[in-house]
Design an enzyme around this catalytic site. Structure first.
Site, PDB file in Angstrom:
ATOM      1  N   HIS A 210       3.012  -0.627  -0.181  1.00 14.04           N
ATOM      2  CA  HIS A 210       1.627  -0.408   0.240  1.00 14.04           C
ATOM      3  C   HIS A 210       1.421   0.984   0.848  1.00 14.04           C
ATOM      4  O   HIS A 210       0.297   1.311   1.213  1.00 14.04           O
ATOM      5  CB  HIS A 210       1.252  -1.472   1.268  1.00 14.04           C
ATOM      6  CG  HIS A 210       2.081  -1.338   2.504  1.00 14.04           C
ATOM      7  ND1 HIS A 210       3.442  -1.599   2.509  1.00 14.04           N
ATOM      8  CD2 HIS A 210       1.774  -0.911   3.750  1.00 14.04           C
ATOM      9  CE1 HIS A 210       3.917  -1.344   3.713  1.00 14.04           C
ATOM     10  NE2 HIS A 210       2.935  -0.929   4.493  1.00 14.04           N
ATOM     11  N   ASP A 211       2.486   1.757   1.013  1.00 15.02           N
ATOM     12  CA  ASP A 211       2.374   3.104   1.587  1.00 15.02           C
ATOM     13  C   ASP A 211       2.570   4.192   0.538  1.00 15.02           C
ATOM     14  O   ASP A 211       2.545   5.383   0.877  1.00 15.02           O
ATOM     15  CB  ASP A 211       3.444   3.328   2.669  1.00 15.02           C
ATOM     16  CG  ASP A 211       3.217   2.481   3.908  1.00 15.02           C
ATOM     17  OD1 ASP A 211       2.050   2.168   4.214  1.00 15.02           O
ATOM     18  OD2 ASP A 211       4.218   2.130   4.568  1.00 15.02           O
TER      19      ASP A 211
HETATM   20  C1  GLC Z   1       4.942   1.415   8.426  1.00 14.94           C
HETATM   21  C2  GLC Z   1       3.971   0.663   7.560  1.00 14.94           C
HETATM   22  C3  GLC Z   1       2.713   1.469   7.454  1.00 14.94           C
HETATM   23  C4  GLC Z   1       2.146   1.627   8.857  1.00 14.94           C
HETATM   24  C5  GLC Z   1       3.179   2.205   9.825  1.00 14.94           C
HETATM   25  C6  GLC Z   1       2.765   2.034  11.247  1.00 14.94           C
HETATM   26  O1  GLC Z   1       5.329   2.625   7.882  1.00 14.94           O
HETATM   27  O2  GLC Z   1       4.559   0.384   6.309  1.00 14.94           O
HETATM   28  O3  GLC Z   1       1.782   0.913   6.582  1.00 14.94           O
HETATM   29  O4  GLC Z   1       1.039   2.471   8.825  1.00 14.94           O
HETATM   30  O5  GLC Z   1       4.416   1.566   9.698  1.00 14.94           O
HETATM   31  O6  GLC Z   1       2.853   0.701  11.641  1.00 14.94           O
END
Ligand code: GLC
Length: 572
Positions: A345-346
């Site tokens: 999702h990132d």
């Molecule tokens: C992780 C998650 C991401 C989120 C970040 C802060 O990297 O995968 O989506 O924004 O942590 O919690």
């Protein structure tokens, strides 16, 4: 080499990742919900996967897609109820599928009652967070002037938020600052405080008592901050002042001993940002009683220009294979375990990034799948990857919702980058690229919602589940990869060795368990290219291939993005 693992367990799992907000909406709200996942269980079960990692669906103001948790013990009403959750867990269990919850334990939302109490002056809860006075002279001034500030007003350290700007924000009108490594609404917790650690254990045990065995720990290698926080030296990266800190291992061991480690069926993965192989070995070597496996990101930085995410350059196959090879060997050497993935999702969609979404979408999607599923580790499939979903065809920054993308766009414009170029950069890396709705069919909202989707799908006319189920090649290929993993110990636990590492376009490696030996050959480019095949493989069996009937001899002429796995002939 470390001793090979004896327990197969999670090593033969394939884990499916669902971003619930974008999977299936049953209410017409435009946001996916838990009942939508229940509705789609037959589809999920047809994949043959073992466990689902759900992105967080706890109560949250959704400043960062649910990674800003305001209540760890309740489901966000926009997504469902606790009854829906219980029903979902039961229904998945009936299909032999486990649940992995996303534990965001490095920070809470500033709307969490702990932070609110801290703001109201409660000392106990102030010690739950990382609050510091301004630095005397050395720190940077805060960009927006807080209502009241202490004499000096410099920020406590030079640390940057991962979403841009400083990592410190004014703590109410006290003149002090609180640390937020992410958005200002995500305040970092103080893990040095034993009461915080007890609360974290309690949260994990609450969900365990509901029958949950899987846990993903968000950005868990940044929980171990030192008592005295320091700026990095000029020219040095401030991230190393708080990443993989000296106490992370002890904190993980405590969490393990007091929660999931008491469950022989637990499956855990830690997300490790800006880490090293050595640290990941320590986090995931079973002898250390920390986690089962780790996500790392070096292989996804091969298209960063000078280490900068917000750049738009094509990757070089050599860099990708060298990085994957280095991690595969290093983790094997130390008896650690990788979580294998290209999508989540990132990340933008891997077909756009490492393949060709237009001319060779099917070939490149199946090639990348082969690489991930055949490497040493546990593969994760991000929803839509199994039908070859691509980045959306957006044309304006207004199509993007994510705070990170919008901040990045504004920062690029501020730096003087022209609007078209800034958009192209954001378009190539934005996290929303993978957060668009799951494409179930070719209808205007892709069968995701009857309302207005919170993020717009764009190419569902030709990429959707219904079409794939009627004879598409990608879905069937994923199902076969998942099946093969359970039939061949060489895939789940076999030893990894690179083959012809210097080949400029082909990534090849062997996987060996006892007398079973596999050779995986992957053409990472859109060019035809020859690759030599050792004799005993040339006469062996083709286990899986993404082009029909490959002719294997002592050399193979690979098509664009061709991938095949050969099984060595065993002479009885
Ligand atoms: C992780 C998650 C991401 C989120 C970040 C802060 O990297 O995968 O989506 O924004 O942590 O919690």
């Amino acid at each position: 080499m470390g001793k090979p693992p004896t327990k197969v367990g999670f090593r033969e799992y394939a884990i499916y990742q669902i971003y619930p907000k974008s999977f299936r909406d049953t209410t017409g709200s435009g946001i996916g919900d838990l009942r939508g996942v229940i509705e789609k269980i037959p589809y999920i079960a047809s994949l043959g996967i073992d466990m689902i990692w759900f992105n967080p669906f706890f109560v949250s103001p959704q400043r960062d897609g649910g990674y800003d948790v305001a209540d760890y013990y309740n489901i966000d009403p926009a997504i469902g109820t606790m009854d829906d959750f219980d029903e979902l867990v039961r229904a998945l269990a009936d299909n032999g599928i486990g649940v992995m919850l996303d534990m965001v334990l490095n920070h809470t939302s500033t709307e969490h009652e702990w932070f609110q109490k801290a703001l109201a002056g409660d000392k106990k809860y102030q010690d739950f967070y990382i609050i510091r006075p301004p630095a005397l002279g050395s720190g940077r001034p805060y960009p927006r002037r807080p209502a009241r500030r202490a004499a000096d007003g410099g920020l406590p350290t030079n640390w940057e938020s991962k979403f841009g700007g400083p990592a410190w924000a004014p703590f109410g009108d006290t003149g002090n600052y609180y640390l937020h490594l992410y958005d200002p609404t995500q305040a970092d917790l103080n893990w040095r405080n034993p009461e915080v650690r007890d609360e974290m254990v309690k949260i994990v045990n609450f969900w365990r008592a509901k029958g949950i065995h899987g846990f993903r720990f968000d950005v868990i290698n940044v929980i171990g901050k030192a008592a005295e926080l320091k700026s990095s030296a000029p020219g040095e990266d401030p991230r190393y002042m708080y990443t993989d800190g000296p106490d992370v291992n002890a904190y993980l061991q405590q969490l393990n001993a007091e929660s999931f480690g008491q469950d022989p069926d637990s499956v855990t993965v830690g997300e490790m940002s800006s880490t090293s192989i050595q640290n990941c070995v320590e986090y995931s070597n079973p002898d250390n009683h920390e986690l089962d496996m780790v996500f790392s990101f070096h292989h996804l930085k091969v298209d960063y220009l000078n280490g900068q995410k917000w750049s738009n350059v094509r990757f070089n196959p050599i860099d990708l294979k060298r990085t994957l090879n280095e991690w595969a060997l290093g983790m094997q050497e130390g008896n650690g375990w990788n979580a294998l993935f290209l999508n989540n999702h990132d990340q933008p969609r891997s077909v756009n990034r490492f393949g060709d979404p237009t001319t060779y979408r099917v070939e490149s999607a199946t090639m990348l799948a082969t690489m991930i599923h055949m490497l040493r580790g546990t593969p994760y499939i991000y929803m839509g990857e199994e039908i070859g979903m691509t980045d959306p065809e957006y044309h304006s920054i207004d199509d993007y919702v994510d705070v990170e993308a919008r901040n990045a766009y504004n920062a690029l414009i501020d730096q003087g980058v022209d609007a078209a170029e800034a958009f192209a950069i954001v378009h190539s890396k934005a996290r929303d690229n993978s957060r668009t709705p799951m494409q179930w069919d070719d209808s205007p909202n892709a069968g995701f919602t009857t309302g207005t989707p919170w993020l717009r799908p764009t190419n569902q006319e030709h990429i959707n589940v219904a079409a794939e189920e009627q004879g598409g090649k990608i879905l069937a290929y994923y199902k076969k990869l998942i099946r093969l993993r359970k039939q061949h110990l060489a895939i789940s636990i076999g030893e990894y060795q690179p083959y012809q590492l210097d080949h400029p376009q082909v990534y090849a490696f062997t996987r060996t368990h006892e007398d079973e030996k596999l050779l995986v050959i992957i053409n990472l480019s859109d060019k035809e290219i020859a690759c030599d095949i050792p004799e005993d493989f040339a006469t062996g069996e083709v286990l899986i291939a993404n082009y029909p009937n490959p002719t294997v001899a002592d050399t193979i002429q690979l098509h664009p993005y061709e991938a095949l796995t050969l099984k060595k002939e065993v002479v009885a």
